[in-house]
Motif scaffolding. Structure first.
Motif, PDB file in Angstrom:
ATOM      1  N   GLY A 172       0.796  -1.226   0.000  1.00 39.79           N
ATOM      2  CA  GLY A 172       0.000   0.000   0.000  1.00 39.79           C
ATOM      3  C   GLY A 172       0.823   1.269   0.000  1.00 39.79           C
ATOM      4  N   THR A 173       2.137   1.155  -0.103  1.00 39.39           N
ATOM      5  CA  THR A 173       3.007   2.324   0.025  1.00 39.39           C
ATOM      6  C   THR A 173       2.691   3.387  -1.026  1.00 39.39           C
ATOM      7  OG1 THR A 173       4.759   0.920   0.911  1.00 39.39           O
ATOM      8  CG2 THR A 173       5.417   3.074   0.113  1.00 39.39           C
ATOM      9  N   GLY A 174       2.383   2.977  -2.245  1.00 37.90           N
ATOM     10  CA  GLY A 174       2.187   3.944  -3.325  1.00 37.90           C
ATOM     11  C   GLY A 174       0.787   3.998  -3.900  1.00 37.90           C
ATOM     12  N   THR A 175      -0.209   3.471  -3.202  1.00 38.35           N
ATOM     13  CA  THR A 175      -1.551   3.426  -3.776  1.00 38.35           C
ATOM     14  C   THR A 175      -2.356   4.678  -3.439  1.00 38.35           C
ATOM     15  OG1 THR A 175      -2.516   2.273  -1.877  1.00 38.35           O
ATOM     16  CG2 THR A 175      -1.581   0.917  -3.643  1.00 38.35           C
ATOM     17  N   THR A 176      -3.383   4.939  -4.254  1.00 39.40           N
ATOM     18  CA  THR A 176      -4.305   6.047  -4.025  1.00 39.40           C
ATOM     19  C   THR A 176      -5.730   5.522  -4.159  1.00 39.40           C
ATOM     20  OG1 THR A 176      -4.238   6.686  -6.351  1.00 39.40           O
ATOM     21  CG2 THR A 176      -2.690   7.780  -4.885  1.00 39.40           C
ATOM     22  N   ALA A 177      -6.660   6.154  -3.445  1.00 33.18           N
ATOM     23  CA  ALA A 177      -8.043   5.666  -3.487  1.00 33.18           C
ATOM     24  C   ALA A 177      -9.020   6.802  -3.227  1.00 33.18           C
ATOM     25  CB  ALA A 177      -8.256   4.549  -2.454  1.00 33.18           C
ATOM     26  N   LEU A 178     -10.068   6.846  -4.042  1.00 32.34           N
ATOM     27  CA  LEU A 178     -11.190   7.765  -3.819  1.00 32.34           C
ATOM     28  C   LEU A 178     -10.724   9.220  -3.735  1.00 32.34           C
ATOM     29  CD1 LEU A 178     -12.997   5.534  -1.173  1.00 32.34           C
ATOM     30  CD2 LEU A 178     -13.590   5.776  -3.596  1.00 32.34           C
ATOM     31  N   GLY A 179      -9.677   9.546  -4.492  1.00 31.06           N
ATOM     32  CA  GLY A 179      -9.171  10.906  -4.545  1.00 31.06           C
ATOM     33  C   GLY A 179      -8.154  11.245  -3.480  1.00 31.06           C
ATOM     34  N   PHE A 180      -7.812  10.298  -2.619  1.00 28.31           N
ATOM     35  CA  PHE A 180      -6.884  10.536  -1.521  1.00 28.31           C
ATOM     36  C   PHE A 180      -5.783   9.472  -1.541  1.00 28.31           C
ATOM     37  CE2 PHE A 180     -11.018  12.196  -0.098  1.00 28.31           C
ATOM     38  CZ  PHE A 180     -10.674  13.493   0.256  1.00 28.31           C
ATOM     39  N   LYS A 181      -4.856   9.569  -0.591  1.00 31.58           N
ATOM     40  CA  LYS A 181      -3.835   8.525  -0.444  1.00 31.58           C
ATOM     41  C   LYS A 181      -4.483   7.275   0.138  1.00 31.58           C
ATOM     42  CE  LYS A 181       0.221   6.606  -0.345  1.00 31.58           C
ATOM     43  NZ  LYS A 181      -0.389   5.265  -0.285  1.00 31.58           N
ATOM     44  N   GLY A 182      -4.317   6.158  -0.542  1.00 26.91           N
ATOM     45  CA  GLY A 182      -4.832   4.882  -0.060  1.00 26.91           C
ATOM     46  C   GLY A 182      -3.732   4.081   0.611  1.00 26.91           C
ATOM     47  N   GLY A 183      -3.940   2.762   0.706  1.00 25.64           N
ATOM     48  CA  GLY A 183      -2.920   1.929   1.327  1.00 25.64           C
ATOM     49  C   GLY A 183      -3.458   0.599   1.777  1.00 25.64           C
ATOM     50  N   ILE A 184      -2.828   0.058   2.799  1.00 18.28           N
ATOM     51  CA  ILE A 184      -3.236  -1.200   3.416  1.00 18.28           C
ATOM     52  C   ILE A 184      -4.181  -0.895   4.581  1.00 18.28           C
ATOM     53  CG2 ILE A 184      -2.456  -3.201   4.765  1.00 18.28           C
ATOM     54  CD1 ILE A 184      -1.710  -3.404   1.827  1.00 18.28           C
ATOM     55  N   GLY A 185      -5.255  -1.678   4.678  1.00 10.49           N
ATOM     56  CA  GLY A 185      -6.166  -1.562   5.813  1.00 10.49           C
ATOM     57  C   GLY A 185      -6.614  -2.938   6.250  1.00 10.49           C
ATOM     58  N   THR A 186      -7.014  -3.057   7.489  1.00  9.34           N
ATOM     59  CA  THR A 186      -7.442  -4.352   8.003  1.00  9.34           C
ATOM     60  C   THR A 186      -8.515  -4.167   9.057  1.00  9.34           C
ATOM     61  OG1 THR A 186      -6.613  -6.478   8.850  1.00  9.34           O
ATOM     62  CG2 THR A 186      -5.688  -4.487   9.830  1.00  9.34           C
ATOM     63  N   ALA A 187      -9.289  -5.233   9.302  1.00  9.32           N
ATOM     64  CA  ALA A 187     -10.351  -5.213  10.308  1.00  9.32           C
ATOM     65  C   ALA A 187     -10.809  -6.650  10.529  1.00  9.32           C
ATOM     66  CB  ALA A 187     -11.529  -4.337   9.877  1.00  9.32           C
ATOM     67  N   SER A 188     -11.582  -6.869  11.583  1.00  8.97           N
ATOM     68  CA  SER A 188     -12.127  -8.208  11.856  1.00  8.97           C
ATOM     69  C   SER A 188     -13.475  -8.084  12.537  1.00  8.97           C
ATOM     70  CB  SER A 188     -11.170  -9.030  12.725  1.00  8.97           C
ATOM     71  OG  SER A 188     -11.101  -8.491  14.042  1.00  8.97           O
ATOM     72  N   ARG A 189     -14.205  -9.200  12.522  1.00  8.81           N
ATOM     73  CA  ARG A 189     -15.476  -9.300  13.219  1.00  8.81           C
ATOM     74  C   ARG A 189     -15.611 -10.691  13.836  1.00  8.81           C
ATOM     75  NH1 ARG A 189     -15.124  -4.723  12.296  1.00  8.81           N
ATOM     76  NH2 ARG A 189     -16.708  -3.199  11.641  1.00  8.81           N
ATOM     77  N   LEU A 190     -16.261 -10.747  15.004  1.00 11.62           N
ATOM     78  CA  LEU A 190     -16.599 -12.000  15.663  1.00 11.62           C
ATOM     79  C   LEU A 190     -18.081 -12.256  15.440  1.00 11.62           C
ATOM     80  CD1 LEU A 190     -14.721 -11.427  19.051  1.00 11.62           C
ATOM     81  CD2 LEU A 190     -13.835 -12.401  16.922  1.00 11.62           C
ATOM     82  N   VAL A 191     -18.399 -13.462  14.971  1.00  7.59           N
ATOM     83  CA  VAL A 191     -19.788 -13.765  14.647  1.00  7.59           C
ATOM     84  C   VAL A 191     -20.032 -15.263  14.818  1.00  7.59           C
ATOM     85  CG1 VAL A 191     -19.250 -13.982  12.169  1.00  7.59           C
ATOM     86  CG2 VAL A 191     -21.602 -13.507  12.884  1.00  7.59           C
ATOM     87  N   GLU A 192     -21.085 -15.601  15.560  1.00  2.00           N
ATOM     88  CA  GLU A 192     -21.493 -16.998  15.737  1.00  2.00           C
ATOM     89  C   GLU A 192     -20.355 -17.885  16.250  1.00  2.00           C
ATOM     90  OE1 GLU A 192     -24.704 -17.974  15.078  1.00  2.00           O
ATOM     91  OE2 GLU A 192     -25.212 -15.912  14.569  1.00  2.00           O
ATOM     92  N   GLY A 193     -19.454 -17.325  17.047  1.00  2.00           N
ATOM     93  CA  GLY A 193     -18.332 -18.098  17.559  1.00  2.00           C
ATOM     94  C   GLY A 193     -17.165 -18.201  16.601  1.00  2.00           C
ATOM     95  N   TRP A 194     -17.250 -17.547  15.453  1.00  2.00           N
ATOM     96  CA  TRP A 194     -16.186 -17.566  14.447  1.00  2.00           C
ATOM     97  C   TRP A 194     -15.567 -16.182  14.320  1.00  2.00           C
ATOM     98  CZ3 TRP A 194     -20.730 -19.563  11.205  1.00  2.00           C
ATOM     99  CH2 TRP A 194     -20.947 -20.919  11.469  1.00  2.00           C
ATOM    100  N   THR A 195     -14.421 -16.135  13.646  1.00  2.00           N
ATOM    101  CA  THR A 195     -13.759 -14.866  13.350  1.00  2.00           C
ATOM    102  C   THR A 195     -13.668 -14.691  11.845  1.00  2.00           C
ATOM    103  OG1 THR A 195     -12.428 -15.018  15.372  1.00  2.00           O
ATOM    104  CG2 THR A 195     -11.654 -13.503  13.666  1.00  2.00           C
TER     105      THR A 195
END
Length: 341
Positions: free
Chosen positions: A171-194
Protein backbone atom coordinates in the motif's frame (compact mmCIF):
# COMPACT_ATOMS: atom_id res chain seq x y z
CA UNK A 1 5.18 17.45 2.06
CA UNK A 2 4.22 16.23 5.53
CA UNK A 3 0.94 15.74 7.39
CA UNK A 4 0.03 17.73 10.45
CA UNK A 5 -2.41 15.01 11.51
CA UNK A 6 -1.54 11.62 12.99
CA UNK A 7 -2.64 8.48 11.18
CA UNK A 8 -5.64 7.10 13.04
CA UNK A 9 -7.95 4.18 12.44
CA UNK A 10 -11.67 4.69 11.92
CA UNK A 11 -12.53 3.68 15.48
CA UNK A 12 -9.92 6.01 16.90
CA UNK A 13 -11.83 8.78 15.16
CA UNK A 14 -15.14 7.60 16.64
CA UNK A 15 -16.35 6.06 13.37
CA UNK A 16 -17.80 2.60 14.04
CA UNK A 17 -19.08 0.33 11.29
CA UNK A 18 -21.88 -2.01 12.33
CA UNK A 19 -22.63 -3.51 15.73
CA UNK A 20 -20.69 -6.79 15.68
CA UNK A 21 -17.65 -7.01 17.98
CA UNK A 22 -14.14 -7.01 16.59
CA UNK A 23 -11.31 -9.37 17.41
CA UNK A 24 -8.61 -8.24 19.87
CA UNK A 25 -6.58 -6.43 17.19
CA UNK A 26 -9.42 -5.64 14.76
CA UNK A 27 -7.21 -7.21 12.09
CA UNK A 28 -6.84 -10.14 9.73
CA UNK A 29 -4.46 -11.67 12.26
CA UNK A 30 -7.34 -12.19 14.69
CA UNK A 31 -8.11 -15.31 12.65
CA UNK A 32 -6.13 -18.10 14.35
CA UNK A 33 -2.91 -19.02 12.59
CA UNK A 34 -2.86 -16.14 10.09
CA UNK A 35 0.15 -13.81 10.00
CA UNK A 36 0.90 -10.66 7.97
CA UNK A 37 4.25 -9.24 6.88
CA UNK A 38 5.28 -6.14 4.91
CA UNK A 39 8.32 -5.02 3.00
CA UNK A 40 8.30 -1.35 2.04
CA UNK A 41 10.40 -0.18 -0.91
CA UNK A 42 10.83 3.59 -0.81
CA UNK A 43 13.22 5.95 -2.56
CA UNK A 44 11.26 9.23 -2.70
CA UNK A 45 9.98 10.62 -4.90
CA UNK A 46 10.62 7.91 -7.51
CA UNK A 47 9.74 4.71 -5.62
CA UNK A 48 6.83 4.09 -3.25
CA UNK A 49 5.95 0.41 -3.44
CA UNK A 50 6.42 -2.91 -1.65
CA UNK A 51 5.12 -6.35 -0.77
CA UNK A 52 2.50 -7.54 1.71
CA UNK A 53 2.36 -11.24 2.63
CA UNK A 54 -0.61 -13.08 4.15
CA UNK A 55 0.69 -16.32 5.63
CA UNK A 56 -1.63 -19.10 6.89
CA UNK A 57 0.34 -21.29 9.28
CA UNK A 58 -1.84 -24.29 8.43
CA UNK A 59 -0.09 -24.65 5.07
CA UNK A 60 2.82 -27.01 5.53
CA UNK A 61 3.89 -30.63 5.33
CA UNK A 62 0.67 -31.85 6.91
CA UNK A 63 -1.72 -29.73 4.85
CA UNK A 64 -0.88 -28.72 1.28
CA UNK A 65 -3.95 -26.60 0.55
CA UNK A 66 -6.75 -24.62 2.18
CA UNK A 67 -10.28 -24.05 0.84
CA UNK A 68 -10.58 -20.72 -0.93
CA UNK A 69 -13.20 -18.83 -2.89
CA UNK A 70 -12.55 -16.12 -5.48
CA UNK A 71 -14.85 -13.38 -6.72
CA UNK A 72 -13.86 -11.11 -9.59
CA UNK A 73 -15.78 -7.84 -9.47
CA UNK A 74 -13.97 -6.58 -12.55
CA UNK A 75 -11.13 -8.50 -14.10
CA UNK A 76 -8.80 -5.74 -15.30
CA UNK A 77 -5.92 -7.10 -13.25
CA UNK A 78 -3.00 -9.47 -13.02
CA UNK A 79 -4.03 -11.89 -10.29
CA UNK A 80 -1.43 -14.64 -10.65
CA UNK A 81 -2.84 -18.11 -9.94
CA UNK A 82 -6.49 -17.12 -10.39
CA UNK A 83 -7.59 -19.83 -12.83
CA UNK A 84 -6.41 -22.83 -10.79
CA UNK A 85 -7.74 -21.23 -7.63
CA UNK A 86 -11.16 -20.87 -9.24
CA UNK A 87 -11.02 -24.38 -10.70
CA UNK A 88 -9.99 -26.24 -7.55
CA UNK A 89 -11.27 -23.89 -4.83
CA UNK A 90 -7.99 -23.98 -2.92
CA UNK A 91 -4.80 -22.03 -2.23
CA UNK A 92 -1.46 -23.83 -1.97
CA UNK A 93 0.76 -20.92 -0.93
CA UNK A 94 0.67 -17.74 1.12
CA UNK A 95 -0.98 -14.80 -0.66
CA UNK A 96 1.18 -11.88 -1.77
CA UNK A 97 0.14 -8.35 -2.73
CA UNK A 98 2.40 -5.96 -4.65
CA UNK A 99 2.50 -3.54 -7.60
CA UNK A 100 1.20 -4.48 -11.06
CA UNK A 101 4.45 -5.02 -12.95
CA UNK A 102 6.15 -6.57 -9.92
CA UNK A 103 3.55 -9.33 -9.56
CA UNK A 104 5.43 -11.77 -11.78
CA UNK A 105 8.76 -11.43 -10.00
CA UNK A 106 6.93 -11.77 -6.70
CA UNK A 107 5.27 -14.97 -7.92
CA UNK A 108 8.61 -16.47 -8.92
CA UNK A 109 10.09 -15.59 -5.52
CA UNK A 110 7.05 -17.10 -3.76
CA UNK A 111 7.56 -20.38 -5.63
CA UNK A 112 11.23 -20.40 -4.63
CA UNK A 113 10.34 -19.75 -0.99
CA UNK A 114 7.69 -22.47 -0.79
CA UNK A 115 9.74 -25.11 -2.67
CA UNK A 116 12.53 -24.61 -0.15
CA UNK A 117 10.20 -25.42 2.74
CA UNK A 118 9.76 -28.80 4.44
CA UNK A 119 7.56 -31.29 2.65
CA UNK A 120 8.18 -29.84 -0.82
CA UNK A 121 11.29 -31.85 -1.70
CA UNK A 122 9.41 -33.70 -4.46
CA UNK A 123 6.92 -30.99 -5.48
CA UNK A 124 6.54 -30.69 -9.27
CA UNK A 125 3.63 -28.26 -9.49
CA UNK A 126 2.65 -25.28 -7.36
CA UNK A 127 0.13 -22.48 -7.82
CA UNK A 128 1.43 -19.18 -6.36
CA UNK A 129 -1.21 -16.55 -5.63
CA UNK A 130 -0.15 -12.92 -6.10
CA UNK A 131 -2.50 -9.95 -6.35
CA UNK A 132 -1.64 -6.41 -7.37
CA UNK A 133 -2.77 -2.86 -7.88
CA UNK A 134 -1.11 -0.22 -10.04
CA UNK A 135 0.84 2.29 -7.95
CA UNK A 136 2.20 4.05 -11.04
CA UNK A 137 1.09 7.54 -9.99
CA UNK A 138 3.39 7.62 -6.96
CA UNK A 139 5.97 5.01 -7.93
CA UNK A 140 7.95 4.18 -11.06
CA UNK A 141 6.05 0.99 -11.77
CA UNK A 142 8.16 0.27 -14.89
CA UNK A 143 11.25 -0.02 -12.72
CA UNK A 144 9.88 -3.24 -11.18
CA UNK A 145 11.97 -2.72 -8.06
CA UNK A 146 10.55 -5.61 -6.02
CA UNK A 147 13.16 -8.35 -5.68
CA UNK A 148 13.26 -11.87 -4.31
CA UNK A 149 14.82 -10.50 -1.13
CA UNK A 150 11.87 -8.16 -0.59
CA UNK A 151 9.43 -11.05 -0.96
CA UNK A 152 11.41 -13.29 1.40
CA UNK A 153 11.55 -10.49 3.97
CA UNK A 154 7.77 -10.04 3.92
CA UNK A 155 7.16 -13.78 4.23
CA UNK A 156 9.78 -14.44 6.89
CA UNK A 157 8.83 -11.31 8.84
CA UNK A 158 5.10 -12.08 8.94
CA UNK A 159 3.71 -11.95 12.48
CA UNK A 160 0.46 -12.13 14.36
CA UNK A 161 -0.94 -9.29 16.44
CA UNK A 162 -1.42 -5.70 15.25
CA UNK A 163 -0.96 -5.08 11.53
CA UNK A 164 0.73 -1.98 10.12
CA UNK A 165 -1.63 -0.01 7.87
CA UNK A 166 -1.60 2.87 5.43
CA UNK A 167 1.61 3.62 3.51
CA UNK A 168 3.30 0.29 4.09
CA UNK A 169 4.11 -2.78 2.02
CA UNK A 170 1.90 -3.13 -1.04
CA UNK A 171 0.00 0.00 0.00
CA UNK A 172 3.01 2.32 0.03
CA UNK A 173 2.19 3.94 -3.33
CA UNK A 174 -1.55 3.43 -3.78
CA UNK A 175 -4.30 6.05 -4.02
CA UNK A 176 -8.04 5.67 -3.49
CA UNK A 177 -11.19 7.76 -3.82
CA UNK A 178 -9.17 10.91 -4.54
CA UNK A 179 -6.88 10.54 -1.52
CA UNK A 180 -3.83 8.52 -0.44
CA UNK A 181 -4.83 4.88 -0.06
CA UNK A 182 -2.92 1.93 1.33
CA UNK A 183 -3.24 -1.20 3.42
CA UNK A 184 -6.17 -1.56 5.81
CA UNK A 185 -7.44 -4.35 8.00
CA UNK A 186 -10.35 -5.21 10.31
CA UNK A 187 -12.13 -8.21 11.86
CA UNK A 188 -15.48 -9.30 13.22
CA UNK A 189 -16.60 -12.00 15.66
CA UNK A 190 -19.79 -13.77 14.65
CA UNK A 191 -21.49 -17.00 15.74
CA UNK A 192 -18.33 -18.10 17.56
CA UNK A 193 -16.19 -17.57 14.45
CA UNK A 194 -13.76 -14.87 13.35
CA UNK A 195 -13.80 -13.10 9.99
CA UNK A 196 -10.65 -11.10 9.22
CA UNK A 197 -9.94 -8.87 6.24
CA UNK A 198 -6.95 -7.09 4.69
CA UNK A 199 -7.30 -4.68 1.74
CA UNK A 200 -5.00 -2.93 -0.71
CA UNK A 201 -6.98 0.13 -1.83
CA UNK A 202 -6.27 1.83 -5.16
CA UNK A 203 -9.59 2.70 -6.81
CA UNK A 204 -11.66 5.65 -7.96
CA UNK A 205 -14.95 7.10 -6.82
CA UNK A 206 -16.10 9.48 -4.08
CA UNK A 207 -15.11 8.71 -0.50
CA UNK A 208 -18.25 7.90 1.48
CA UNK A 209 -18.19 7.49 5.25
CA UNK A 210 -21.29 6.22 7.07
CA UNK A 211 -23.32 7.17 3.99
CA UNK A 212 -21.92 10.73 3.85
CA UNK A 213 -19.97 11.71 0.70
CA UNK A 214 -16.59 13.36 1.34
CA UNK A 215 -15.49 14.48 -2.14
CA UNK A 216 -11.83 15.17 -2.78
CA UNK A 217 -10.68 18.42 -4.34
CA UNK A 218 -11.25 18.75 -8.08
CA UNK A 219 -7.51 18.53 -8.63
CA UNK A 220 -7.20 15.21 -6.80
CA UNK A 221 -5.31 12.56 -8.78
CA UNK A 222 -7.09 9.61 -10.35
CA UNK A 223 -5.55 6.25 -9.40
CA UNK A 224 -3.35 4.80 -12.09
CA UNK A 225 -5.06 1.43 -12.06
CA UNK A 226 -8.42 1.81 -10.28
CA UNK A 227 -8.08 -1.50 -8.44
CA UNK A 228 -8.65 -3.15 -5.08
CA UNK A 229 -7.40 -6.40 -3.61
CA UNK A 230 -9.34 -7.89 -0.70
CA UNK A 231 -8.06 -10.93 1.21
CA UNK A 232 -10.36 -12.51 3.80
CA UNK A 233 -9.71 -15.38 6.21
CA UNK A 234 -12.08 -17.16 8.55
CA UNK A 235 -12.20 -20.12 10.90
CA UNK A 236 -15.87 -20.66 10.06
CA UNK A 237 -16.16 -24.18 8.58
CA UNK A 238 -17.06 -23.07 5.06
CA UNK A 239 -16.37 -25.01 1.88
CA UNK A 240 -14.87 -23.39 -1.22
CA UNK A 241 -18.25 -22.66 -2.79
CA UNK A 242 -19.46 -20.92 0.35
CA UNK A 243 -16.19 -18.99 0.61
CA UNK A 244 -16.86 -17.80 -2.94
CA UNK A 245 -20.18 -16.39 -1.75
CA UNK A 246 -18.36 -14.62 1.08
CA UNK A 247 -15.80 -13.20 -1.39
CA UNK A 248 -18.65 -11.80 -3.47
CA UNK A 249 -19.93 -9.82 -0.47
CA UNK A 250 -16.42 -8.49 0.14
CA UNK A 251 -16.42 -6.79 -3.27
CA UNK A 252 -20.00 -5.56 -2.74
CA UNK A 253 -18.76 -3.70 0.36
CA UNK A 254 -16.60 -1.44 -1.81
CA UNK A 255 -19.79 0.38 -2.79
CA UNK A 256 -20.32 1.44 0.82
CA UNK A 257 -17.17 3.59 0.76
CA UNK A 258 -17.94 5.10 -2.65
CA UNK A 259 -16.24 2.97 -5.31
CA UNK A 260 -17.44 3.75 -8.82
CA UNK A 261 -16.33 0.29 -10.07
CA UNK A 262 -14.61 1.80 -13.09
CA UNK A 263 -14.21 -0.34 -16.19
CA UNK A 264 -10.44 -0.21 -15.90
CA UNK A 265 -10.49 -1.56 -12.35
CA UNK A 266 -9.26 -4.90 -11.07
CA UNK A 267 -11.48 -5.64 -8.11
CA UNK A 268 -10.77 -9.05 -6.58
CA UNK A 269 -11.63 -10.80 -3.33
CA UNK A 270 -10.13 -14.03 -2.01
CA UNK A 271 -11.68 -15.73 1.00
CA UNK A 272 -9.88 -18.71 2.53
CA UNK A 273 -10.64 -20.96 5.46
CA UNK A 274 -8.31 -22.16 8.20
CA UNK A 275 -8.62 -25.20 10.51
CA UNK A 276 -10.97 -26.09 11.98
CA UNK A 277 -12.65 -24.99 8.86
CA UNK A 278 -13.96 -27.15 6.05
CA UNK A 279 -12.67 -30.71 6.34
CA UNK A 280 -12.68 -30.59 10.13
CA UNK A 281 -16.32 -29.67 10.69
CA UNK A 282 -19.23 -30.07 8.26
CA UNK A 283 -20.04 -26.77 6.54
CA UNK A 284 -23.19 -25.02 7.72
CA UNK A 285 -26.32 -24.76 5.62
CA UNK A 286 -26.30 -21.85 3.21
CA UNK A 287 -29.29 -20.43 5.05
CA UNK A 288 -27.02 -19.90 8.07
CA UNK A 289 -24.50 -17.72 6.21
CA UNK A 290 -26.23 -14.35 6.55
CA UNK A 291 -24.35 -13.46 9.78
CA UNK A 292 -21.04 -14.23 8.05
CA UNK A 293 -22.06 -12.08 5.08
CA UNK A 294 -22.87 -9.22 7.46
CA UNK A 295 -19.55 -9.62 9.26
CA UNK A 296 -17.72 -9.65 5.92
CA UNK A 297 -19.28 -6.47 4.59
CA UNK A 298 -18.76 -4.58 7.86
CA UNK A 299 -15.14 -5.71 8.17
CA UNK A 300 -14.32 -4.82 4.55
CA UNK A 301 -15.94 -1.40 4.88
CA UNK A 302 -13.92 -0.66 8.01
CA UNK A 303 -10.69 -2.03 6.52
CA UNK A 304 -11.11 0.23 3.50
CA UNK A 305 -11.67 3.26 5.73
CA UNK A 306 -8.63 2.29 7.80
CA UNK A 307 -6.53 2.07 4.63
CA UNK A 308 -7.25 5.75 3.94
CA UNK A 309 -7.37 7.18 7.46
CA UNK A 310 -3.95 5.71 8.34
CA UNK A 311 -2.28 6.83 5.11
CA UNK A 312 -0.13 9.94 4.92
CA UNK A 313 0.38 12.53 2.16
CA UNK A 314 2.90 11.23 -0.36
CA UNK A 315 4.83 13.10 -3.05
CA UNK A 316 5.54 10.62 -5.79
CA UNK A 317 6.89 9.83 -9.22
CA UNK A 318 4.13 11.51 -11.25
CA UNK A 319 2.05 13.37 -8.69
CA UNK A 320 1.02 13.83 -5.07
CA UNK A 321 -1.67 12.01 -3.09
CA UNK A 322 -3.04 13.86 -0.07
CA UNK A 323 -4.15 12.12 3.11
CA UNK A 324 -7.83 12.19 4.01
CA UNK A 325 -8.30 15.25 6.28
CA UNK A 326 -9.69 13.73 9.47
CA UNK A 327 -11.24 16.91 10.85
CA UNK A 328 -13.05 17.60 7.59
CA UNK A 329 -14.51 14.08 7.65
CA UNK A 330 -15.64 14.41 11.26
CA UNK A 331 -17.17 17.82 10.63
CA UNK A 332 -19.17 16.49 7.67
CA UNK A 333 -20.34 13.48 9.67
CA UNK A 334 -21.47 15.67 12.57
CA UNK A 335 -23.32 18.01 10.21
CA UNK A 336 -25.08 15.02 8.67
CA UNK A 337 -25.97 13.53 12.05
CA UNK A 338 -23.94 10.40 11.31
CA UNK A 339 -21.94 10.78 14.54
CA UNK A 340 -22.68 12.76 17.72
CA UNK A 341 -21.82 16.46 17.68
Amino acid sequence: MTDAQEPRRARELGIVVGSLPTGPHNALTDVPGVRVGHTTVADPPRLHTGVTAIVPDALGPGRRSLPCGLFVGNGFGKLVGATQLAELGAIETPVLLTATLSAFRAADALVTHVLAGPGHEATRTLNPVVGETNDGLLSDVRARPVTEAHVFAALDGATGGPVAEGCVGAGTGTTALGFKGGIGTASRLVEGWTVGVLVQSNFSGTLTVRGVPIPADDAAPVPEGNSCMIVLATDAPLDARQLGRVARRAVFAMARVGSDFAGGSGDYALAFGVPGGAGDTPPPDDAALDPVFRATMDAVEEALLNSLFTATTTVGHRGTAVAVPHERVLRRLREAGAIPR
